[in-house]
Motif scaffolding. Structure first.
Motif, PDB file in Angstrom:
ATOM      1  N   TRP A  26       0.836  -1.197   0.000  1.00 25.49           N
ATOM      2  CA  TRP A  26       0.000   0.000   0.000  1.00 25.49           C
ATOM      3  C   TRP A  26       0.875   1.251   0.000  1.00 25.49           C
ATOM      4  CZ3 TRP A  26      -0.411   4.118   3.279  1.00 25.49           C
ATOM      5  CH2 TRP A  26      -1.475   4.995   3.035  1.00 25.49           C
ATOM      6  N   ILE A  27       1.901   1.255   0.847  1.00 21.20           N
ATOM      7  CA  ILE A  27       2.799   2.418   0.897  1.00 21.20           C
ATOM      8  C   ILE A  27       3.482   2.622  -0.450  1.00 21.20           C
ATOM      9  CG2 ILE A  27       4.920   3.353   1.920  1.00 21.20           C
ATOM     10  CD1 ILE A  27       4.042   1.960   4.573  1.00 21.20           C
ATOM     11  N   MET A  28       3.969   1.545  -1.046  1.00 20.65           N
ATOM     12  CA  MET A  28       4.670   1.668  -2.337  1.00 20.65           C
ATOM     13  C   MET A  28       3.738   2.150  -3.439  1.00 20.65           C
ATOM     14  SD  MET A  28       7.574  -1.322  -2.362  1.00 20.65           S
ATOM     15  CE  MET A  28       6.455  -2.673  -2.230  1.00 20.65           C
ATOM     16  N   GLU A  29       2.499   1.710  -3.420  1.00 22.13           N
ATOM     17  CA  GLU A  29       1.543   2.147  -4.441  1.00 22.13           C
ATOM     18  C   GLU A  29       1.111   3.599  -4.222  1.00 22.13           C
ATOM     19  OE1 GLU A  29      -1.656  -0.708  -4.521  1.00 22.13           O
ATOM     20  OE2 GLU A  29      -0.285  -2.346  -5.026  1.00 22.13           O
ATOM     21  N   LYS A  30       0.917   3.984  -2.962  1.00 21.56           N
ATOM     22  CA  LYS A  30       0.448   5.328  -2.634  1.00 21.56           C
ATOM     23  C   LYS A  30       1.553   6.376  -2.798  1.00 21.56           C
ATOM     24  CE  LYS A  30      -3.083   7.645  -1.049  1.00 21.56           C
ATOM     25  NZ  LYS A  30      -4.335   7.710  -1.758  1.00 21.56           N
ATOM     26  N   PHE A  31       2.798   5.966  -2.550  1.00 19.92           N
ATOM     27  CA  PHE A  31       3.941   6.876  -2.598  1.00 19.92           C
ATOM     28  C   PHE A  31       5.063   6.261  -3.442  1.00 19.92           C
ATOM     29  CE2 PHE A  31       1.658   7.686   1.354  1.00 19.92           C
ATOM     30  CZ  PHE A  31       1.524   9.068   1.339  1.00 19.92           C
ATOM     31  N   PRO A  32       4.839   6.145  -4.750  1.00 16.73           N
ATOM     32  CA  PRO A  32       5.823   5.463  -5.598  1.00 16.73           C
ATOM     33  C   PRO A  32       7.174   6.184  -5.693  1.00 16.73           C
ATOM     34  CG  PRO A  32       4.125   6.501  -6.939  1.00 16.73           C
ATOM     35  CD  PRO A  32       3.688   6.624  -5.509  1.00 16.73           C
ATOM     36  N   GLN A  33       7.222   7.453  -5.314  1.00 17.63           N
ATOM     37  CA  GLN A  33       8.474   8.191  -5.366  1.00 17.63           C
ATOM     38  C   GLN A  33       9.421   7.808  -4.231  1.00 17.63           C
ATOM     39  OE1 GLN A  33       5.650   9.328  -4.109  1.00 17.63           O
ATOM     40  NE2 GLN A  33       6.009  10.862  -2.522  1.00 17.63           N
ATOM     41  N   MET A  34       8.897   7.162  -3.185  1.00 18.51           N
ATOM     42  CA  MET A  34       9.752   6.792  -2.059  1.00 18.51           C
ATOM     43  C   MET A  34      10.548   5.535  -2.383  1.00 18.51           C
ATOM     44  SD  MET A  34       7.879   7.780   1.480  1.00 18.51           S
ATOM     45  CE  MET A  34       6.802   6.372   1.555  1.00 18.51           C
ATOM     46  N   GLU A  35      11.728   5.455  -1.775  1.00 15.30           N
ATOM     47  CA  GLU A  35      12.586   4.298  -1.980  1.00 15.30           C
ATOM     48  C   GLU A  35      12.437   3.323  -0.818  1.00 15.30           C
ATOM     49  OE1 GLU A  35      17.270   3.052  -2.494  1.00 15.30           O
ATOM     50  OE2 GLU A  35      16.755   5.162  -2.242  1.00 15.30           O
ATOM     51  N   PRO A  36      12.087   2.066  -1.097  1.00 17.53           N
ATOM     52  CA  PRO A  36      12.049   1.062  -0.040  1.00 17.53           C
ATOM     53  C   PRO A  36      13.476   0.608   0.282  1.00 17.53           C
ATOM     54  CG  PRO A  36      11.363   0.092  -2.128  1.00 17.53           C
ATOM     55  CD  PRO A  36      11.630   1.545  -2.385  1.00 17.53           C
ATOM     56  N   VAL A  37      13.822   0.590   1.565  1.00 19.85           N
ATOM     57  CA  VAL A  37      15.162   0.181   1.998  1.00 19.85           C
ATOM     58  C   VAL A  37      15.052  -0.662   3.258  1.00 19.85           C
ATOM     59  CG1 VAL A  37      16.331   2.200   1.004  1.00 19.85           C
ATOM     60  CG2 VAL A  37      15.533   2.295   3.361  1.00 19.85           C
ATOM     61  N   MET A  38      16.066  -1.486   3.480  1.00 18.04           N
ATOM     62  CA  MET A  38      16.193  -2.239   4.734  1.00 18.04           C
ATOM     63  C   MET A  38      17.358  -1.649   5.504  1.00 18.04           C
ATOM     64  SD  MET A  38      13.955  -4.700   5.218  1.00 18.04           S
ATOM     65  CE  MET A  38      14.753  -5.537   6.577  1.00 18.04           C
ATOM     66  N   LYS A  39      17.099  -1.211   6.728  1.00 18.81           N
ATOM     67  CA  LYS A  39      18.144  -0.709   7.619  1.00 18.81           C
ATOM     68  C   LYS A  39      17.816  -1.204   9.016  1.00 18.81           C
ATOM     69  CE  LYS A  39      19.409   3.446   5.046  1.00 18.81           C
ATOM     70  NZ  LYS A  39      20.779   3.155   4.721  1.00 18.81           N
ATOM     71  N   TRP A  40      18.842  -1.690   9.727  1.00 17.42           N
ATOM     72  CA  TRP A  40      18.668  -2.191  11.079  1.00 17.42           C
ATOM     73  C   TRP A  40      17.583  -3.269  11.132  1.00 17.42           C
ATOM     74  CZ3 TRP A  40      18.857   3.130  10.089  1.00 17.42           C
ATOM     75  CH2 TRP A  40      20.076   3.731  10.353  1.00 17.42           C
ATOM     76  N   ASN A  41      17.557  -4.104  10.102  1.00 20.04           N
ATOM     77  CA  ASN A  41      16.583  -5.190   9.960  1.00 20.04           C
ATOM     78  C   ASN A  41      15.139  -4.688  10.038  1.00 20.04           C
ATOM     79  OD1 ASN A  41      16.007  -7.926   9.450  1.00 20.04           O
ATOM     80  ND2 ASN A  41      15.595  -8.282  11.608  1.00 20.04           N
ATOM     81  N   THR A  42      14.914  -3.484   9.518  1.00 25.19           N
ATOM     82  CA  THR A  42      13.584  -2.884   9.514  1.00 25.19           C
ATOM     83  C   THR A  42      13.243  -2.378   8.120  1.00 25.19           C
ATOM     84  OG1 THR A  42      13.831  -2.178  11.823  1.00 25.19           O
ATOM     85  CG2 THR A  42      12.157  -1.046  10.512  1.00 25.19           C
ATOM     86  N   PRO A  43      12.093  -2.765   7.586  1.00 31.05           N
ATOM     87  CA  PRO A  43      11.646  -2.165   6.322  1.00 31.05           C
ATOM     88  C   PRO A  43      11.376  -0.674   6.538  1.00 31.05           C
ATOM     89  CG  PRO A  43      10.440  -4.198   6.777  1.00 31.05           C
ATOM     90  CD  PRO A  43      11.185  -3.829   8.028  1.00 31.05           C
ATOM     91  N   MET A  44      11.974   0.143   5.693  1.00 33.42           N
ATOM     92  CA  MET A  44      11.824   1.591   5.786  1.00 33.42           C
ATOM     93  C   MET A  44      11.568   2.169   4.407  1.00 33.42           C
ATOM     94  SD  MET A  44      14.942   2.702   8.281  1.00 33.42           S
ATOM     95  CE  MET A  44      15.039   2.094   9.959  1.00 33.42           C
ATOM     96  N   PHE A  45      11.095   3.403   4.421  1.00 36.14           N
ATOM     97  CA  PHE A  45      10.924   4.157   3.189  1.00 36.14           C
ATOM     98  C   PHE A  45      11.627   5.491   3.352  1.00 36.14           C
ATOM     99  CE2 PHE A  45       7.526   1.107   3.140  1.00 36.14           C
ATOM    100  CZ  PHE A  45       7.479   0.702   1.818  1.00 36.14           C
ATOM    101  N   THR A  46      12.345   5.881   2.312  1.00 37.48           N
ATOM    102  CA  THR A  46      13.052   7.151   2.318  1.00 37.48           C
ATOM    103  C   THR A  46      12.587   7.995   1.141  1.00 37.48           C
ATOM    104  OG1 THR A  46      14.907   6.359   0.973  1.00 37.48           O
ATOM    105  CG2 THR A  46      15.104   6.096   3.371  1.00 37.48           C
ATOM    106  N   ASP A  47      12.809   9.282   1.265  1.00 36.00           N
ATOM    107  CA  ASP A  47      12.534  10.222   0.180  1.00 36.00           C
ATOM    108  C   ASP A  47      13.762  11.117   0.084  1.00 36.00           C
ATOM    109  OD1 ASP A  47      10.711  11.426  -1.785  1.00 36.00           O
ATOM    110  OD2 ASP A  47      10.722  13.149  -0.438  1.00 36.00           O
ATOM    111  N   HIS A  48      14.357  11.207  -1.073  1.00 34.79           N
ATOM    112  CA  HIS A  48      15.611  11.923  -1.328  1.00 34.79           C
ATOM    113  C   HIS A  48      16.667  11.627  -0.259  1.00 34.79           C
ATOM    114  CE1 HIS A  48      13.510  14.935   1.193  1.00 34.79           C
ATOM    115  NE2 HIS A  48      14.711  15.393   1.504  1.00 34.79           N
ATOM    116  N   GLY A  49      16.731  10.348   0.146  1.00 35.10           N
ATOM    117  CA  GLY A  49      17.748   9.895   1.089  1.00 35.10           C
ATOM    118  C   GLY A  49      17.455  10.146   2.551  1.00 35.10           C
TER     119      GLY A  49
END
Length: 123
Positions: A26-49
């Motif tokens: 849902w997050i990826m579809e609603k906010f396709p400009q965000m980058e999905p990343v894994m940090k500290w074993n947690t799914p996260m989303f970033t925008d312009h880093g």
């Protein structure tokens, strides 16, 4: 979603895995400009880093971490949704409904508030 595949595969409870996939998709579809990343074993989303939101699993719930500033800004709505919270995250029990409008508003708030931000976290 490929970046989250190992994390999702490690969730033993199929219902929990499906719920996490639904939220992340849902997050990826609603906010396709965000980058999905894994940090500290947690799914996260970033925008312009810069960090926007993290979503992770626990035994009894999904943890949603949007940073303390955002938690404070949305404290009343988090409480109205029936979620328990700390200063840095709130919890959606596995059987509780996801307040997608709250998630959308939090993500939008972080994207706008951090538009000029160059660091990963707020300082």
């Amino acid at each position: 979603m490929d970046v989250f595949t190992p994390y999702l595969s490690a969730i033993d409870n199929q219902d929990h895995r499906i719920r996490m996939e639904e939220i992340l998709n849902w997050i990826m579809e609603k906010f396709p400009q965000m980058e999905p990343v894994m940090k500290w074993n947690t799914p996260m989303f970033t925008d312009h880093g810069t960090f926007i939101i993290g979503i992770s699993t626990a035994k009894q719930h999904v943890s949603v971490a949007p940073e303390e500033v955002t938690m404070t800004h949305f404290a009343d709505r988090i409480e109205q949704s029936g979620y328990s919270a700390t200063k840095g995250l709130f919890r959606i029990k596995w059987k509780d409904p996801v307040d997608y409008k709250l998630l959308e508003d939090m993500i939008t708030y972080n994207i706008q508030d951090k538009a000029e931000y160059t660091d990963f976290w707020r300082k």
